[in-house]
Write an enzyme that holds these catalytic residues in place. Structure first.
Site, PDB file in Angstrom:
ATOM      1  N   ASP A  39       0.836  -1.207   0.000  1.00 51.50           N
ATOM      2  CA  ASP A  39       0.000   0.000   0.000  1.00 51.50           C
ATOM      3  C   ASP A  39       0.868   1.254   0.000  1.00 51.50           C
ATOM      4  O   ASP A  39       0.526   2.261  -0.629  1.00 51.50           O
ATOM      5  CB  ASP A  39      -0.920   0.007   1.227  1.00 51.50           C
ATOM      6  N   GLU A  41       3.899   1.652  -1.296  1.00 49.50           N
ATOM      7  CA  GLU A  41       4.443   1.874  -2.640  1.00 49.50           C
ATOM      8  C   GLU A  41       3.366   2.428  -3.574  1.00 49.50           C
ATOM      9  O   GLU A  41       3.632   3.311  -4.397  1.00 49.50           O
ATOM     10  CB  GLU A  41       5.005   0.563  -3.202  1.00 49.50           C
ATOM     11  N   SER A  88     -36.448  -4.664 -19.013  1.00 53.97           N
ATOM     12  CA  SER A  88     -36.665  -5.404 -17.774  1.00 53.97           C
ATOM     13  C   SER A  88     -36.845  -6.874 -18.129  1.00 53.97           C
ATOM     14  O   SER A  88     -37.074  -7.227 -19.284  1.00 53.97           O
ATOM     15  CB  SER A  88     -37.890  -4.874 -17.039  1.00 53.97           C
ATOM     16  N   LEU A  89     -36.725  -7.740 -17.129  1.00 52.96           N
ATOM     17  CA  LEU A  89     -36.822  -9.184 -17.362  1.00 52.96           C
ATOM     18  C   LEU A  89     -38.146  -9.730 -16.853  1.00 52.96           C
ATOM     19  O   LEU A  89     -38.691  -9.255 -15.849  1.00 52.96           O
ATOM     20  CB  LEU A  89     -35.680  -9.915 -16.653  1.00 52.96           C
ATOM     21  N   GLU A 119     -26.398 -16.536 -14.400  1.00 51.95           N
ATOM     22  CA  GLU A 119     -25.656 -15.563 -13.598  1.00 51.95           C
ATOM     23  C   GLU A 119     -26.457 -15.250 -12.337  1.00 51.95           C
ATOM     24  O   GLU A 119     -27.688 -15.371 -12.330  1.00 51.95           O
ATOM     25  CB  GLU A 119     -25.445 -14.268 -14.397  1.00 51.95           C
ATOM     26  N   LYS A 121     -28.318 -12.905  -9.796  1.00 56.09           N
ATOM     27  CA  LYS A 121     -29.045 -11.641  -9.950  1.00 56.09           C
ATOM     28  C   LYS A 121     -28.710 -10.748  -8.749  1.00 56.09           C
ATOM     29  O   LYS A 121     -29.285 -10.882  -7.663  1.00 56.09           O
ATOM     30  CB  LYS A 121     -30.547 -11.896 -10.039  1.00 56.09           C
ATOM     31  N   ASP A 123     -28.618  -7.785  -6.256  1.00 56.79           N
ATOM     32  CA  ASP A 123     -29.622  -6.813  -5.809  1.00 56.79           C
ATOM     33  C   ASP A 123     -28.938  -5.463  -5.643  1.00 56.79           C
ATOM     34  O   ASP A 123     -28.555  -5.054  -4.540  1.00 56.79           O
ATOM     35  CB  ASP A 123     -30.247  -7.269  -4.491  1.00 56.79           C
ATOM     36  N   ARG A 142     -30.208   3.356 -15.242  1.00 55.24           N
ATOM     37  CA  ARG A 142     -31.188   2.738 -16.130  1.00 55.24           C
ATOM     38  C   ARG A 142     -32.365   3.681 -16.371  1.00 55.24           C
ATOM     39  O   ARG A 142     -32.895   3.752 -17.476  1.00 55.24           O
ATOM     40  CB  ARG A 142     -31.681   1.415 -15.519  1.00 55.24           C
ATOM     41  N   GLU A 181     -24.257  -4.043 -12.769  1.00 60.49           N
ATOM     42  CA  GLU A 181     -24.920  -3.728 -11.510  1.00 60.49           C
ATOM     43  C   GLU A 181     -23.918  -3.144 -10.519  1.00 60.49           C
ATOM     44  O   GLU A 181     -22.867  -3.733 -10.256  1.00 60.49           O
ATOM     45  CB  GLU A 181     -25.525  -5.012 -10.922  1.00 60.49           C
ATOM     46  N   TYR A 233     -22.655  -7.344 -16.864  1.00 67.27           N
ATOM     47  CA  TYR A 233     -23.420  -8.528 -17.258  1.00 67.27           C
ATOM     48  C   TYR A 233     -23.839  -8.558 -18.730  1.00 67.27           C
ATOM     49  O   TYR A 233     -24.282  -9.595 -19.221  1.00 67.27           O
ATOM     50  CB  TYR A 233     -24.647  -8.731 -16.360  1.00 67.27           C
ATOM     51  N   LYS A 297     -29.818 -16.634 -19.536  1.00 62.40           N
ATOM     52  CA  LYS A 297     -29.804 -16.051 -20.882  1.00 62.40           C
ATOM     53  C   LYS A 297     -29.449 -17.123 -21.905  1.00 62.40           C
ATOM     54  O   LYS A 297     -28.566 -17.955 -21.648  1.00 62.40           O
ATOM     55  CB  LYS A 297     -28.773 -14.918 -20.968  1.00 62.40           C
ATOM     56  N   LYS A 321     -36.497 -15.871  -9.823  1.00 66.44           N
ATOM     57  CA  LYS A 321     -36.545 -15.172  -8.536  1.00 66.44           C
ATOM     58  C   LYS A 321     -36.601 -16.166  -7.382  1.00 66.44           C
ATOM     59  O   LYS A 321     -37.323 -17.167  -7.427  1.00 66.44           O
ATOM     60  CB  LYS A 321     -37.768 -14.248  -8.479  1.00 66.44           C
ATOM     61  N   CYS A 415     -40.176   9.077  29.786  1.00 70.88           N
ATOM     62  CA  CYS A 415     -39.442   7.820  29.646  1.00 70.88           C
ATOM     63  C   CYS A 415     -40.264   6.652  30.177  1.00 70.88           C
ATOM     64  O   CYS A 415     -40.744   6.703  31.324  1.00 70.88           O
ATOM     65  CB  CYS A 415     -38.117   7.916  30.406  1.00 70.88           C
ATOM     66  N   CYS A 418     -38.445   5.244  33.538  1.00 64.75           N
ATOM     67  CA  CYS A 418     -38.332   5.968  34.806  1.00 64.75           C
ATOM     68  C   CYS A 418     -39.325   7.109  34.950  1.00 64.75           C
ATOM     69  O   CYS A 418     -39.423   7.720  36.020  1.00 64.75           O
ATOM     70  CB  CYS A 418     -36.913   6.501  34.983  1.00 64.75           C
ATOM     71  N   CYS A 431     -34.210  10.300  27.088  1.00 63.96           N
ATOM     72  CA  CYS A 431     -34.607  10.432  28.487  1.00 63.96           C
ATOM     73  C   CYS A 431     -33.604  11.360  29.159  1.00 63.96           C
ATOM     74  O   CYS A 431     -32.390  11.230  28.976  1.00 63.96           O
ATOM     75  CB  CYS A 431     -34.591   9.057  29.160  1.00 63.96           C
ATOM     76  N   CYS A 436     -31.657   6.949  35.245  1.00 63.88           N
ATOM     77  CA  CYS A 436     -32.663   6.041  34.691  1.00 63.88           C
ATOM     78  C   CYS A 436     -32.170   4.598  34.761  1.00 63.88           C
ATOM     79  O   CYS A 436     -31.070   4.287  34.272  1.00 63.88           O
ATOM     80  CB  CYS A 436     -32.950   6.423  33.240  1.00 63.88           C
TER      81      CYS A 436
END
Length: 672
Positions: A39, A41, A88-89, A119, A121, A123, A142, A181, A233, A297, A321, A415, A418, A431, A436
């Site tokens: 790191d 260097e 979209s798929l 592949e 998917k 998120d 997108r 993604e 992808y 695919k 899914k 609270c 108390c 509080c 307390c």
């Protein structure tokens, strides 16, 4: 003039060489996970490039790796029309529906022998990257599939997105649009939320939302501060290159320097696809990123063209899914938990429900703003989510199932533990009673936790039992338990060996470093990182307790809110008394002493810009080693400003105040 041209030519060659080397080392580090240099260097190469770019602005380039740190804030995002729509798929929700997809493909192609690429998917957030002559020209979200937003400046900050395509194994085409993604690794997400929780800031809801929010920051420096990553992808559009298969596309991405997901698979027939789906359904929580299914695919691109699309979905691909890690249940009641610093934290009591193989009875609600924004009411049917080991959370109510009997939540004015008055600070409620009982109990649990004093054998239930029996009221009482071993032995579940282990663990905790003790005190907004910064800057607890709010704020990375909290804590006599009791118990109240000279004794330094050979941390450590003090802001009390390339506003303020400005060489001369 000849010398100047020669100098410019030399500088241009060195700049180009440095950019190539830095991108190569970035690729080996972030993509291959096989670094060739340290790191330190790498930092030296990076600093040298920054220095040359500062001296020769005529050679500035948006493809320079120095752009990854983020540029100036933008006023807004312009629109980008995609050359080819980002479709979209369609979805398949089980093996049978994947088999139905295969039958439709076979019918459309009039053949049974079809190869697929499967592949994961991811998120995350779909983006497109356009490369012209091998250089990243622009990147976009997108959007609605037809038109997205230009977020090029933010995408440049992501280390796994090449600014220039590698061409060692495959020449770059004149134009190629790479789609993929952007995501936030789970480990990074959990660490960010852990630190925010320590400092009592609002938590991010999930990695996807945080990734999306990061990409839409108008200040790219904020995006650069978050460890986003990218998996490619597909190709959206290209000129100067022809692809035959999806597998070839992914292979070429790897040759160009992208980090292609290693879990892709080339498969013949739907049986292998279904096996892949089932395998990753079981293994989804073993990954360091969230997936919500697989994408299948047709491998041959000419077959994809032949199959075409219907509406806005391709006929040649489908998303398999996974069953969601979400469930619907009844929110019975909203309760309040009082935290160690007095925060009133709401949570939901639920009708028990199975999510991902775990029975969920409670879920977090973050704060009152979160409840109001989502319009969550007692009696609602709600959707809850659990992913991996993340604490379950209430996503939203199912408004269509409301009967009219649901009850809006009213935040308590007193609270619940108390009865003391509650005060509001931003989205949080507190509080006001330092005595307390709920605060005291949570403070004890925090004090013995792993990140603090790490006292083994003192879990939450044991602490509660000791408090109920009157054995412990404050953290200092823990170190008096050695005189109460007979009382402990009289409690159910305790035997000679367990008591011996507990007392031994208490004794061992006295060896914990000073910053751990400081963190264990549970000062509002002081997490582990802040505690370590304070310990290093002040050296011992007496110096910190005697510091003014302004002096605390001068520590690099400490803002006014934290400084006020720390200063206020030590103005309370009860807290000062606790510190003295812990000191008498033998806990460490000063940072480990460095072997140091005194050439800079009593001098205050501020650091700015990029130094030729030292990082700012290395320079700060060097100053402290020789008796100096490093603060974050320039003031009339500053003795020296240590300035490197691109110093910024601190440099201007130092000149206004006529404060001496040093180079790295000047600092070394001062030390000599």
């Amino acid at each position: 003039m000849g010398d100047k041209k020669h100098s410019d030519a030399q500088a241009k060659r060195e700049i180009d060489d440095l950019r190539y080397k830095i991108e190569r080392h970035n690729y080996r580090y972030y993509v291959l996970n096989d670094p060739e240099i340290s790191d330190l260097e790498f930092d030296k190469l990076f600093r040298r490039l920054q220095e040359l770019e500062e001296q020769y602005p005529q050679f500035d380039s948006p493809q320079s790796p120095t752009k990854r740190v983020g540029g100036e804030p933008q006023e807004g995002f312009s629109k980008v029309e995609h050359r080819v729509p980002m479709l979209s798929l369609g979805n398949a929700f089980d093996a049978r529906e994947l088999e139905d997809f295969h039958r439709r493909v076979c019918k459309g192609l009039e053949r049974d022998d079809v190869e697929y690429v499967s592949e994961l998917k991811i998120d995350g957030v779909a983006v497109s990257l356009s490369y012209e002559q091998g250089r990243l020209a622009y990147g976009a979200t997108r959007g609605n599939g037809q038109v997205g937003e230009d977020i090029t400046a933010n995408l440049r900050t992501i280390k796994t997105i090449p600014l220039r395509l590698r061409e060692e194994d495959l020449a770059a085409p004149s134009l190629v649009e790479v789609r993929g993604e952007v995501y936030l690794p789970l480990s990074a997400f959990e660490e960010i939320n852990r630190r925010r929780a320590e400092e009592e800031q609002n938590l991010f809801a999930n990695p996807r939302n945080m990734a999306a929010g990061s990409l839409r920051q108008l200040d790219p420096r904020i995006t650069a501060s978050r460890p986003l990553a990218f998996f490619p992808y597909s190709v959206g559009y290209s000129q100067g290159i022809e692809f035959e298969t999806q597998w070839e596309v992914l292979s070429d991405f790897g040759k160009w320097g992208f980090n292609v997901n290693p879990n892709i698979a080339l498969q013949t027939g739907i049986e292998e696809v279904v096996d892949y789906y089932r395998r990753w359904l079981e293994k989804r929580n073993s990954l360091d990123y969230e997936i919500d299914g697989i994408v299948v695919k047709v491998n041959r691109l000419d077959f994809q063209d032949q199959l075409g699309k219907v509406s806005r979905e391709p006929r040649w691909a489908i998303a398999g899914k996974f069953p969601g890690q979400e469930a619907t249940t009844k929110l019975l009641k909203i309760e309040i938990n009082v935290g160690r610093t007095g925060t009133l934290n709401p949570y939901a009591l639920l009708e028990p429900v199975q999510v991902g193989g775990v029975t969920i009875r409670q879920a977090t609600l973050h704060n009152e703003e979160d409840i109001r924004r989502k319009d969550i009411r007692e009696g609602d049917t709600v959707i809850i989510k659990r992913a991996g080991d993340v604490i379950p959370q209430v996503v939203k109510p199912v408004e269509g199932k409301r009967s009219g009997q649901e009850k809006e939540f009213s935040y308590p004015t007193h609270c619940p533990a108390c009865g003391s008055e509650v005060v509001r600070e931003g989205p949080m409620a507190y509080c006001t009673n330092r005595q307390c009982p709920a605060q005291r109990l949570e403070s004890l649990k925090h004090f013995v936790s792993r990140g603090a004093m790490d006292i083994r054998g003192l879990g939450g239930k044991t602490i509660e039992k000791f408090v109920q029996e009157g054995l412990v009221k404050s953290p200092a009482d823990l170190y008096r338990l050695k005189d109460k071993d007979e009382q402990i032995l009289a409690l159910e579940g305790f035997k000679d060996k367990s008591v011996e282990n507990l007392l031994q663990s208490l004794e061992q905790s006295k060896q914990r470093p000073f910053f751990r003790v400081l963190f264990a005190l549970g000062i509002r907004h002081v997490g582990e990182t802040v505690a370590e910064q304070l310990a290093q800057s002040f050296g011992d607890l007496d110096s910190l307790m005697g510091a003014s709010q302004e002096e605390i704020e001068e520590v690099e990375g400490i803002g006014p809110e934290i400084a006020k909290s720390v200063h206020s804590y030590f103005q309370v006599e009860e807290n000062r008394q606790l510190v003295e009791e812990l000191r008498r118990a033998g806990l460490s109240m000063e940072a480990e002493k460095l072997q140091r000279g005194n050439a800079l004794e009593g001098m205050k330094f501020v650091l700015t810009g990029t130094l030729p050979t030292l990082t700012r941390k290395e320079a700060g450590d060097l100053i402290k080693k020789h008796g100096g003090k490093v603060t974050s802001s320039v003031s009339s009390k500053t003795d020296y400003l240590l300035a490197g390339a691109d110093p910024g506003s601190k440099y201007d303020k130092a000149r206004q105040l006529e404060i001496a400005i040093l180079s790295e060489d000047d600092l070394r001369a001062l030390l000599d």
